[in-house]
Design a protein around this motif. Structure first.
Motif, mmCIF file in Angstrom:
data_model
loop_
_atom_site.group_PDB
_atom_site.id
_atom_site.type_symbol
_atom_site.label_atom_id
_atom_site.label_comp_id
_atom_site.label_asym_id
_atom_site.label_seq_id
_atom_site.Cartn_x
_atom_site.Cartn_y
_atom_site.Cartn_z
ATOM 1 N N ARG A 126 0.816 -1.214 0.000
ATOM 2 C CA ARG A 126 0.000 0.000 0.000
ATOM 3 C C ARG A 126 0.854 1.269 0.000
ATOM 4 N NH1 ARG A 126 -4.800 -0.051 2.278
ATOM 5 N NH2 ARG A 126 -4.893 1.935 1.142
ATOM 6 N N THR A 127 2.182 1.145 -0.103
ATOM 7 C CA THR A 127 3.052 2.324 -0.042
ATOM 8 C C THR A 127 3.720 2.574 -1.383
ATOM 9 O OG1 THR A 127 5.027 1.112 0.649
ATOM 10 C CG2 THR A 127 3.532 1.872 2.382
ATOM 11 N N ARG A 128 4.143 3.789 -1.584
ATOM 12 C CA ARG A 128 4.810 4.154 -2.825
ATOM 13 C C ARG A 128 6.177 3.481 -2.944
ATOM 14 N NH1 ARG A 128 3.414 7.994 -6.203
ATOM 15 N NH2 ARG A 128 1.978 8.918 -4.675
ATOM 16 N N LYS B 16 -1.243 5.594 -2.673
ATOM 17 C CA LYS B 16 0.008 4.916 -2.359
ATOM 18 C C LYS B 16 0.730 5.794 -1.341
ATOM 19 C CE LYS B 16 0.267 1.111 -4.871
ATOM 20 N NZ LYS B 16 0.512 -0.220 -4.273
#
Length: 797
Positions: free
Chosen positions: A261-263, A531
């Motif tokens: 879910r993160t960049r 993100k």
């Protein structure tokens, strides 16, 4: 004559110059030393302490014994007075240096038996464990600093004679921190009074979530004097923490987001524990490095193990679990012997001990402490105002093994889910939520604290009857029943002080916050389009909007439109209707709503509760939960004013509250509502323990600053509900953000500064940046530490 005047003038000039030079020398002699060499006995090898631009020490040692000894030394030179005050508060010794006004506070903390418990805890410790050894090295560093340097300025002002710091002091402060979480002293007498003296119809607005009367019908019988005593005890409990000017834990936000879910593709950790603001700041930051160990940590006074921390492999934050781990128990005394209580079918003697409280400027004050089989008698501290009925306290902190030192020692080294889970299990009181992430991609959350098994049907939100089985504790649930998650499928973990769920399905009584803050954060975190990175996480931490205000306003707006007749005031009703619930500095609806909320509460609750219990109500989370429900219930009996011969309705009370709000804001800030901006009425001043005394307030306090946010928004800069203005009491004690794709460049901020030494460069150098919502880098890599070093202190054997 002129010559004589010139001589007098020159003499005065010289004297003033000498006084100024003496004052400068005196202040300089108290300042931390961050450059050069100092001898420190017991070291096996030299230790390097490099200070960065915020005054954070980066300590490199050849072994962990030297590392902890150095940590104690450098923390003492920044925070010795804070250490002294916290141990005195926890052990009931403040009146000795602050005078008679702290006698009641000392009595309260002695009645909690924190010092006695700490002494017994230390006596049974294994002296060979790594955690115990680390504590001893750390305390030795503190004591060596204290023995070899001038006393802090505050010691001179108060006449404090230094004495060694001990493991008993460390464990006592742990007890104080546990007590600062406990809401039972304020909430249980209040809710019991509402149930027993006002009735079930009045109890409905508190929406306790289970049968208010429980399944056991026994209730304690209390006199009016007993109720007054319990109200005084609740006020003393709340006021003691405020008067001491020392941190009180209130709530928190924390979340961990999985790499999916993160960049960056790696987990992201965020945390901002909500604690009462103070000078010095709550946390002491330090970066520790030795072969086999490295941690950038946030430390409490007299504890060598970080409560918050991270390194290149893992990190964690904390929130308050807010489980109810403290019961107040009304004892039934023997009519023929008031020193006996009815316990498990027979009369049992209470034990008694005598103590003397040293008081500055007057003779010592005696204190009698009693204990029943259920626990310490806590209302004895009120003396003749206690009523005739003993009230005992059962508190998990006093009743569990609680290997707290081992738990946090292990947490400082827990790089896997299994290791942190094991560490969390050892933290048995107070209840905490540990939110954790690592570079390998794992995220986890564990609610710590041993949860007591209570008899079926017993609701510990009320005072319990000690003559029945209500107060019995057959044991504790296993740690597997505690709320916890590891790598959930949704890809994130959030902790925001709301009611948690147990994997075992058990109910967990507690004093949880209203759900709106948690729901708002959850709604944003679950958005699949985002993100997450450091920038978006900053925006989330700094949010100042809440749906809580809207939940109260929605049912009341039709009433306000009905009762407000003035055209200008009608416009402001509509501005409140259009308001999003955002507490920005320029918001006028935020000010108008907050004042209206107070006046609404004042005209609704005070007549039934009286001044003392109403004041207690305002400090409880039960009050926060009651307001939206009350606003929506037009037929609630609370709307009627008992002091009036008429029967008031919700409409009548809303009209009176609105009129009182407009009158108050006009009287204080003028008739133009455009001057009622939130930033003018809602301000933060960081208060030093001695800052209540003039002119020390100007020298030692930091602020005031216009403060955005409010209670129950992510940027939880909270003030006590009262008539405007509103001084902020608590909020984010630090803000931390760590992206485990680059953990060497984490971000953080202190609300004030790293140092607790007045006039030091780092006493308040982060305060303005904190209010602007800025962050500062937390240097972890060797290259960054070297590049940002402002001075090096070498500690030599």
């Amino acid at each position: 004559m002129k010559r004589r005047l010139r001589i007098v003038a020159m003499t005065l000039g010289v004297l003033l110059a000498l006084l100024a030079a003496g004052a400068a020398w005196y202040v300089h002699s108290k300042q931390p030393v961050r450059q050069g060499e100092q001898a420190l006995k017991g070291l096996q090898a030299p230790v390097s302490v490099r200070y960065d631009e915020r005054g954070v020490p980066h300590i490199r040692a050849q072994d962990q014994a030297d590392l902890y000894r150095a940590l104690g030394y450098v923390q003492a030179q920044d925070r010795l007075f804070q250490m002294e005050m916290l141990r005195r508060l926890a052990r009931g010794e403040l009146a000795e240096v602050l005078g008679p006004r702290l006698i009641d506070t000392d009595k309260l903390f002695r009645s909690l038996r924190i010092g006695e418990h700490a002494d017994a805890y230390v006596a049974r410790q294994d002296r060979n464990t790594p955690s115990w050894q680390a504590l001893q090295h750390y305390l030795d560093g503190i004591n060596q600093y204290q023995d070899s340097h001038p006393r802090p300025l505050e010691f001179d002002l108060l006449g404090i004679t230094p004495r060694p710091f001990t493991a008993e002091d460390t464990l006592s402060i742990g007890g104080y921190l546990a007590y600062s979480f406990a809401a039972a002293f304020r909430t249980e007498p209040l809710l019991t009074y509402v149930r027993d003296e006002l009735g079930a119809d009045y109890l409905k607005v508190f929406d306790l979530g289970w049968h208010p009367d429980g399944l056991l019908d026994a209730r304690p019988t209390l006199s009016q004097a007993d109720w007054q005593g319990l109200g005084a005890l609740a006020q003393l409990s709340h006021q003691a923490l405020q008067d001491a000017g020392l941190p009180q834990f209130e709530g928190s936000n924390a979340w961990a987001i999985a790499g999916s879910r993160t960049r960056s593709g790696k987990p992201l950790l965020a945390g901002d524990p909500h604690i009462r603001f103070s000078v010095p700041a709550v946390w002491y930051e330090a970066h520790l490095s030795a072969p086999g160990f490295e941690l950038y940590g946030h430390y409490q006074p007299l504890n060598p193990f970080a409560f918050l921390g991270h390194n290149l492999d893992f990190g964690w934050s904390l929130t308050m679990f807010q489980n109810d781990d403290l019961d107040l128990i009304v004892e039934k005394t023997n009519p023929d012997n008031p020193e006996q209580v009815w316990y498990q079918g027979r009369w049992v003697d209470m034990t008694r001990s005598e103590q003397q409280i040293a008081v500055k400027g007057q003779a010592p004050v005696g204190l009698t402490l009693r204990r029943s089989p259920h626990g310490p008698i806590v209302n004895d501290v009120l003396g003749r105002n206690a009523g005739s009925t003993p009230v005992a306290m059962w508190w998990a902190f006093l009743e569990t093994d609680n290997p707290l030192l081992d738990g946090f020692y292990e947490a400082n080294r827990a790089d896997t889910l299994g290791k942190m889970r094991s560490a969390a299990e050892k933290i048995q009181a107070p209840g905490l939520n540990i939110v954790w992430a690592n570079t390998a991609g794992d995220i986890g959350w564990w609610a710590t604290g041993q949860l007591p098994v209570r008899p079926a049907g017993v609701n510990p939100a009320f005072l319990l009857d000690g003559s029945t089985g209500q107060a019995d504790k057959p044991g504790f649930y296993p740690f597997s029943a505690n709320p916890q998650e590891e790598n959930p499928a949704r890809g994130y973990i959030l902790s925001a002080n709301v009611q948690p769920l147990s994997p075992a399905g058990i109910e967990i009584p507690g004093y949880y916050n209203p759900p709106e803050r948690g729901q708002q954060l959850d709604q944003q975190l679950r958005d699949p389009a985002i993100k997450w990175d450091l920038a978006s996480s900053q925006a989330l931490q700094l949010g100042t909007r809440t749906d809580y205000a809207r939940s109260i306003l929605k049912p009341l707006l039709p009433v306000l439109r009905q009762v407000v007749s003035d055209h200008g005031e009608q416009q402001w009703v509509e501005k409140m209707a259009d308001w999003s619930g955002d507490y920005t500095l320029d918001s006028v609806p935020a000010t108008l709503f907050n004042q209206f909320l107070y006046d609404l509460a004042d005209k609704t609750f005070r007549d039934e509760l009286g001044d003392a219990l109403f004041d207690t109500l305002l400090s409880t989370r039960a009050f926060d939960s009651a307001l939206p429900r009350l606003a929506a219930e037009a037929d609630s009996p609370w709307w009627d004013n008992r002091g009036s011969p008429l029967t008031e309705t919700r409409t009548d009370t809303v009209r009176a509250a609105w009129r009182a709000s407009i009158n108050h804001l006009t009287a204080v800030y003028g008739p133009d509502p455009r001057q009622w901006q939130w930033g003018k009425v809602h301000t933060l001043t960081h208060a030093h323990p001695l800052g209540a005394q003039k002119p020390l307030d100007r020298l030692l306090n930091v602020g005031p600053f216009p403060a955005p946010g409010t209670h129950e928004v992510p940027n939880n800069q909270s003030s006590r509900l009262s008539p405007a203005p509103w001084p902020v009491n608590y909020g984010p004690s630090t803000r931390r953000l760590i992206d485990f794709a680059d953990p060497a460049h984490a971000l953080g901020i202190s609300p004030v500064g790293q140092s607790g030494v007045p006039f030091d460069t780092h006493y308040a150098d982060q305060a303005e940046a904190y209010m602007r919502g800025e962050y500062r880098p937390q240097h972890l890599s060797e290259a960054d530490v070297a590049a940002h070093s402002q001075g090096e202190l070498r500690l030599l054997p």
